[in-house]
Design a protein around this motif. Structure first.
Motif, mmCIF file in Angstrom:
data_model
loop_
_atom_site.group_PDB
_atom_site.id
_atom_site.type_symbol
_atom_site.label_atom_id
_atom_site.label_comp_id
_atom_site.label_asym_id
_atom_site.label_seq_id
_atom_site.Cartn_x
_atom_site.Cartn_y
_atom_site.Cartn_z
ATOM 1 N N GLY A 19 0.823 -1.185 0.078
ATOM 2 C CA GLY A 19 0.127 0.069 -0.091
ATOM 3 C C GLY A 19 0.934 1.328 0.093
ATOM 4 N N ALA A 20 1.917 1.254 -0.844
ATOM 5 C CA ALA A 20 2.928 2.454 -1.121
ATOM 6 C C ALA A 20 2.580 3.455 -2.154
ATOM 7 C CB ALA A 20 4.253 1.703 -1.187
ATOM 8 N N THR A 21 1.365 3.570 -2.598
ATOM 9 C CA THR A 21 1.232 4.219 -3.783
ATOM 10 C C THR A 21 1.039 5.860 -3.357
ATOM 11 O OG1 THR A 21 -0.100 2.811 -4.546
ATOM 12 C CG2 THR A 21 -0.311 4.818 -5.865
ATOM 13 N N ARG A 22 0.554 6.012 -2.191
ATOM 14 C CA ARG A 22 0.290 7.513 -1.792
ATOM 15 C C ARG A 22 0.099 7.668 -0.260
ATOM 16 N NH1 ARG A 22 -4.028 5.609 -4.045
ATOM 17 N NH2 ARG A 22 -3.528 6.378 -5.803
ATOM 18 N N GLY A 23 0.036 8.565 0.687
ATOM 19 C CA GLY A 23 0.018 8.758 1.975
ATOM 20 C C GLY A 23 0.937 8.371 2.800
ATOM 21 N N ALA A 24 0.513 7.694 3.885
ATOM 22 C CA ALA A 24 1.516 7.096 4.550
ATOM 23 C C ALA A 24 2.478 5.879 4.155
ATOM 24 C CB ALA A 24 0.936 6.394 5.974
ATOM 25 N N GLY A 25 1.854 5.211 3.328
ATOM 26 C CA GLY A 25 2.605 4.092 2.634
ATOM 27 C C GLY A 25 3.850 4.895 1.770
ATOM 28 N N ARG A 26 3.549 5.902 1.047
ATOM 29 C CA ARG A 26 4.598 6.509 0.314
ATOM 30 C C ARG A 26 5.687 7.375 1.291
ATOM 31 N NH1 ARG A 26 3.845 10.394 -4.987
ATOM 32 N NH2 ARG A 26 3.296 8.180 -5.926
ATOM 33 N N GLY A 27 5.179 7.720 2.081
ATOM 34 C CA GLY A 27 6.070 8.269 3.098
ATOM 35 C C GLY A 27 6.939 7.223 3.744
ATOM 36 N N ILE A 28 6.469 6.086 4.335
ATOM 37 C CA ILE A 28 7.299 5.081 4.810
ATOM 38 C C ILE A 28 8.155 4.506 3.901
ATOM 39 C CG2 ILE A 28 7.160 2.852 5.962
ATOM 40 C CD1 ILE A 28 4.161 3.742 6.892
ATOM 41 N N ALA A 29 7.720 4.226 2.551
ATOM 42 C CA ALA A 29 8.781 3.844 1.648
ATOM 43 C C ALA A 29 9.871 4.567 1.267
ATOM 44 C CB ALA A 29 7.915 3.634 0.320
ATOM 45 N N VAL A 30 9.556 5.993 1.356
ATOM 46 C CA VAL A 30 10.745 6.754 1.010
ATOM 47 C C VAL A 30 11.593 7.158 2.190
ATOM 48 C CG1 VAL A 30 11.179 9.186 0.351
ATOM 49 C CG2 VAL A 30 9.412 8.244 -0.757
ATOM 50 N N ALA A 31 10.874 7.101 3.286
ATOM 51 C CA ALA A 31 12.143 7.002 4.783
ATOM 52 C C ALA A 31 12.588 5.909 4.812
ATOM 53 C CB ALA A 31 10.876 7.265 5.639
ATOM 54 N N LEU A 32 12.358 4.801 4.358
ATOM 55 C CA LEU A 32 13.267 3.531 4.179
ATOM 56 C C LEU A 32 14.195 3.618 3.269
ATOM 57 C CD1 LEU A 32 10.247 0.643 4.715
ATOM 58 C CD2 LEU A 32 11.987 1.171 6.523
ATOM 59 N N GLY A 33 14.009 4.336 2.206
ATOM 60 C CA GLY A 33 14.948 4.537 0.934
ATOM 61 C C GLY A 33 15.787 5.564 1.562
ATOM 62 N N GLU A 34 15.645 6.421 2.446
ATOM 63 C CA GLU A 34 16.610 7.409 3.008
ATOM 64 C C GLU A 34 17.614 6.581 3.712
ATOM 65 O OE1 GLU A 34 14.218 11.749 3.979
ATOM 66 O OE2 GLU A 34 14.165 9.915 5.545
ATOM 67 N N VAL A 35 17.393 5.683 4.531
ATOM 68 C CA VAL A 35 18.513 5.045 5.149
ATOM 69 C C VAL A 35 18.987 3.827 4.472
ATOM 70 C CG1 VAL A 35 17.447 5.872 7.328
ATOM 71 C CG2 VAL A 35 16.509 3.758 6.468
ATOM 72 N N GLY A 36 18.815 3.634 3.130
ATOM 73 C CA GLY A 36 19.547 2.789 2.264
ATOM 74 C C GLY A 36 18.848 1.438 2.047
ATOM 75 N N ALA A 37 17.442 1.245 2.270
ATOM 76 C CA ALA A 37 16.929 0.113 2.153
ATOM 77 C C ALA A 37 16.720 -0.200 0.681
ATOM 78 C CB ALA A 37 15.451 -0.061 2.907
ATOM 79 N N THR A 38 16.311 -1.646 0.286
ATOM 80 C CA THR A 38 15.811 -2.034 -1.068
ATOM 81 C C THR A 38 14.195 -2.063 -0.528
ATOM 82 O OG1 THR A 38 17.450 -3.099 -1.899
ATOM 83 C CG2 THR A 38 15.267 -3.601 -2.626
ATOM 84 N N VAL A 39 13.360 -1.292 -1.196
ATOM 85 C CA VAL A 39 12.017 -1.271 -0.793
ATOM 86 C C VAL A 39 10.924 -1.629 -2.050
ATOM 87 C CG1 VAL A 39 10.287 0.070 0.144
ATOM 88 C CG2 VAL A 39 12.513 0.658 0.719
ATOM 89 N N VAL A 40 10.353 -2.594 -1.805
ATOM 90 C CA VAL A 40 9.559 -3.119 -2.659
ATOM 91 C C VAL A 40 8.239 -2.353 -2.549
ATOM 92 C CG1 VAL A 40 8.145 -5.047 -3.584
ATOM 93 C CG2 VAL A 40 10.621 -5.382 -2.960
ATOM 94 N N CYS A 41 7.623 -1.610 -3.392
ATOM 95 C CA CYS A 41 6.710 -0.846 -3.196
ATOM 96 C C CYS A 41 5.414 -1.241 -3.922
ATOM 97 C CB CYS A 41 6.924 0.716 -3.771
ATOM 98 S SG CYS A 41 8.433 1.407 -2.936
#
Length: 317
Positions: A19-41
């Motif tokens: 559920g990463a398309t928008r809202g909290a899901g997008r914010g969480i995905a990008v925040a995980l990206g900020e710290v270097g993770a590979t994120v399946v969205c």
């Protein structure tokens, strides 16, 4: 200098944000990206147009994956309907083949904002509420999380240390004493908190952690549109520079960007002592205080704490 994320805190870790398309899901995905993770969205809204979301909105899961990569991680877009067990099973197969495991699973699937309706439809008794709409709210909020956990948690327990985050609205304590909009919405949000608790019971023997997290008053794309503003001008909705009437209530001053809850979750996932959160129900503000993270504008808002203070003042007054 303000707070900055540790760009390598989750480097080499694999996350799935359902559920990463928008809202909290997008914010969480990008925040995980900020710290270097590979994120399946994952999500239904895609540039391919192969699936139909309950929302008629422009955001796509591919955009989220691109933002993850731009933030410093590796974003992977997966178009998935989490109400379809076969699609989620296929997703698990692809993630397992590509990575062999999941370190962080975030269940942020929702999609019922339109069905929930605006304030003019709140407090509608269950016998007057549209039954089909109500049951779909429950399917979108609960069935999707169970289907996703069923198929993806085997990858999370493949090795110790995994984290499952159930995203909801309201903590266990708050929801236990407050009626939430309608019987259907109320049940949905209470259930997701309980789901984190029950899954934590099942995950603990495998060295994994489950936690329920609620954002505060979040400036999602839908919320910003409702108040006729944008992320870079949101304060004008509370205090217009031209002296006109505000478009948002005063409480909006305590709002947070979708990245805020994501930064707290990313910090929790990187914490070697994260198991202490198992079965907990926490707010974005609580995570921010614990891990000393800040929102994108340097603030550390806590709408839930502000609301509790207002209720306590009202009760004592």
């Amino acid at each position: 200098m303000g707070w900055e994320p540790d760009r390598d805190a989750l480097r080499g870790r694999v996350a799935v944000v359902a559920g990463a398309t928008r809202g909290a899901g997008r914010g969480i995905a990008v925040a995980l990206g900020e710290v270097g993770a590979t994120v399946v969205c994952t999500g239904r809204s895609s540039r391919t147009g192969t699936l139909r979301s309950d929302y008629d909105r422009p955001e796509t899961v591919e955009e989220t994956a691109e933002q993850v990569t731009a933030a410093g991680g590796t974003g992977v877009a997966e178009v998935v309907d989490h109400l379809d067990p076969d699609q989620v099973a296929a997703l698990a197969g692809r993630v397992g083949a590509a990575h062999g495991r999941i370190d962080v699973l975030v269940n942020d699937i929702w999609g019922a904002e339109v069905l929930k309706g605006g304030p003019d439809r709140w407090d509608t008794p269950v016998w007057e509420h549209d039954l089909d709409d109500g049951l779909r709210i429950l399917r979108l909020a609960i069935d999707t999380h169970l289907i996703t956990s069923h198929h993806l948690l085997p990858l999370l327990v493949a090795r110790p240390g995994g984290v499952l985050v159930e995203v909801t609205d309201g903590t266990t304590a708050y929801n236990a004493t407050h009626y939430r909009i309608s019987a259907y919405y109320d049940l949905a949000k209470v259930t997701v908190n309980r789901l984190a608790w029950s899954q934590g019971h099942e995950l603990a023997p495998h060295g994994a952690t489950a936690v329920a997290v609620t954002p505060g008053w979040m400036r999602s794309e839908i919320m910003l549109e409702a108040f006729g503003t944008a992320e870079d001008t949101w304060r004008d909705a509370v205090d217009p520079p031209d002296g006109s009437a505000p478009t948002a209530p005063p409480g909006f001053a305590d709002s947070e960007s979708p990245r805020f809850v994501g930064r707290g979750i990313a910090a929790l996932a990187a914490d070697p002592g994260r198991a202490r959160w198992n079965q907990a129900s926490v707010t974005a503000g609580e995570l921010a205080r614990t891990y000393h993270v800040s929102d994108v504008d340097g603030r550390r808002p806590d709408a839930w704490a502000a609301m509790a203070d207002e209720e306590a003042t009202g009760a004592s007054g």
